[in-house]
Scaffold this active site. Structure first.
Site, PDB file in Angstrom:
ATOM      1  N   CYS A   1     -37.594 -55.571 -47.960  1.00  0.00           N
ATOM      2  CA  CYS A   1     -36.206 -55.465 -48.421  1.00  0.00           C
ATOM      3  C   CYS A   1     -35.315 -56.621 -48.005  1.00  0.00           C
ATOM      4  O   CYS A   1     -34.815 -57.379 -48.839  1.00  0.00           O
ATOM      5  CB  CYS A   1     -35.607 -54.145 -47.927  1.00  0.00           C
ATOM      6  SG  CYS A   1     -36.359 -52.681 -48.673  1.00  0.00           S
ATOM      7  N   ILE A   2     -35.069 -56.769 -46.713  1.00  0.00           N
ATOM      8  CA  ILE A   2     -34.006 -57.669 -46.268  1.00  0.00           C
ATOM      9  C   ILE A   2     -34.300 -59.142 -46.570  1.00  0.00           C
ATOM     10  O   ILE A   2     -33.384 -59.882 -46.940  1.00  0.00           O
ATOM     11  CB  ILE A   2     -33.713 -57.453 -44.773  1.00  0.00           C
ATOM     12  CG1 ILE A   2     -33.381 -55.979 -44.527  1.00  0.00           C
ATOM     13  CG2 ILE A   2     -32.528 -58.294 -44.332  1.00  0.00           C
ATOM     14  CD1 ILE A   2     -33.151 -55.638 -43.080  1.00  0.00           C
TER      15      ILE A   2
END
Length: 432
Positions: free
Chosen positions: A272-273
């Protein structure tokens, strides 16, 4: 038989979940636990076979849970998309990586849509959970499904976006207890999706459009990316000032309002990040907007492995050793503690950077006995976790697993570069 809210309430519909990875597998277990028959689809035959035996292939999902779900005889798995024709709802949980230019790569969404569309039965609900830029559901997925299925969204197909929010290894929140955002392309799609997810998830949050749901997921992770970049930059400032950045953060955290602690590390990991913010920066360019804040955060976070390598060099120099030819043991290969997830792990990049400079790298991780195939680091596949020993010039602690014994690590009297503030400050411990 058409999908209706009454059929959902009575658990009469069959759910197909495409992608039995870190998102799809726990979602499948959660729907089965709610009483729904589920067909899992994956091109990885090993996962199909494991599901068919009631086995878990993720360390953070207990084998006991998989076997209990298997005993209900509601979960099956296949690699054949022909089984899609049996499904009343199809949930897409496929990867959305970046290409080498940090631009969105939607090939897995597109390939999946093209593969399933010919088999979609009338009135099937399709839900996309893969993180992506705002507009993907309506601009990419919708026309693909209509063209390939010869059906019309809102007439004999339904479509929604409901972003995954999985946090592997989180003992407080799981698939069932993490609130679920849902946006539909029309009112009927939204009402069916809310009804379906509400059977398995405790709190479902409907939003006005798929774009709102898509952007909300990106914003959640951009928020984290920017704040992690801030503390990573703070770490770079604290180092020459001889200030303990972790003590600074703990001190700031005593304020009961207006502050949320984030912690520095050797770089960003997980799906994700490191990836999601660039889906928004790419889309923003379509509107002539420069997302300088987000891009700067990405630059800082991507630079951290190089900073860590410089600290390894400093550590070795202190002991009159050169990085070239030194044996380095990286402690922790997964991107965060107590899971076996290596996706985008900074440990993999650290191995690459160190070996480019002539170091000899091994790794030690009880949760990752062998490095598997990955999109960026296939050259590392097949390497085996090595035991702790004194035959190294430096330990580089990249992931702080709770199973790591601080006393044992220290007992080998090997200099240690600690990127996680895991070890007590002693003569052999260098912080990074």
């Amino acid at each position: 038989m058409p999908l209706t809210i009454d059929r959902i309430h009575s658990n009469e519909c069959i759910i197909g979940i495409i992608g039995m990875g870190y998102v799809g597998f726990p979602l499948a277990l959660t729907f089965v636990e709610a009483g729904f028959p589920v067909i899992g689809f994956d091109i990885d035959q090993k996962k199909v076979e494991a599901i068919s035996k009631g086995e878990s292939y993720f360390k953070h999902i207990p084998e006991s849970r998989s076997r209990e779900v298997f005993s209900k005889k509601l979960l099956s798995a296949t690699s054949s998309y022909e089984e899609i024709s049996k499904c009343d709802a199809v949930i897409i949980c496929v990867p959305t990586p970046l290409d080498h230019h940090l631009e969105p790569d939607l090939q897995y969404i597109i390939q999946t849509a093209e593969a399933i569309a010919p088999y979609l039965a009338p009135n099937t609900l399709v839900s996309l959970e893969s993180t992506t830029w705002p507009g993907t559901t309506e601009e990419v997925l919708l026309p693909l499904l209509e063209a390939k299925s010869q059906r019309r969204i809102g007439k004999d197909l339904y479509l929604c976006f409901s972003p995954e929010r999985e946090d592997p290894g989180n003992k407080k929140y799981g698939t069932k207890t993490i609130p679920k955002l849902v946006g539909g392309v029309d009112e009927e799609s939204l009402s069916l999706a809310v009804a379906l997810y509400s059977k398995a998830v405790l709190h479902v949050v409907p939003v006005s459009t798929t774009r709102v749901a898509e952007l909300a997921k990106l914003f959640e992770n951009i928020f984290r990316s920017v704040n992690i970049a801030l503390v990573n930059e703070l770490k770079l400032i604290c180092d020459p000032m001889n200030i303990d950045v972790f003590e600074v953060i703990r001190a700031a955290g005593t304020k009961p309002f207006g502050f949320m602690p984030f912690w520095p590390g050797p770089g960003l990991g997980g799906h994700c990040i490191p990836i999601d913010p660039f889906y928004l920066t790419w889309k923003a360019k379509e509107y002539g907007i420069s997302t300088r804040f987000i891009e700067l955060a990405g630059e800082i976070n991507r630079s951290m492995p190089k900073y860590v390598v410089s600290k390894v060099q400093d550590c070795l120099n202190y002991y009159s050793k050169s990085l070239k030819g030194s044996r380095i043991l990286i402690l922790g290969l997964s991107y965060k503690s107590d899971i076996d997830d290596m996706r985008e792990s900074p440990s993999l990049e650290l191995i690459h950077l160190l070996e480019k400079k002539g170091a000899i790298c091994d790794y030690h991780d009880p949760l990752v006995p062998e490095i598997g195939l990955s999109r960026e680091y296939n050259d590392l596949a097949g390497r085996i976790s090595q035991p702790l020993s004194s035959n190294y010039d430096c330990f580089l602690l990249a992931t702080a697993h709770s199973s790591f014994s601080k006393d044992e690590i220290m007992s080998y009297a090997v200099p240690i570069v600690d990127t996680r503030n895991f070890l007590p400050k002693q003569r052999l411990v260098f912080t990074a």
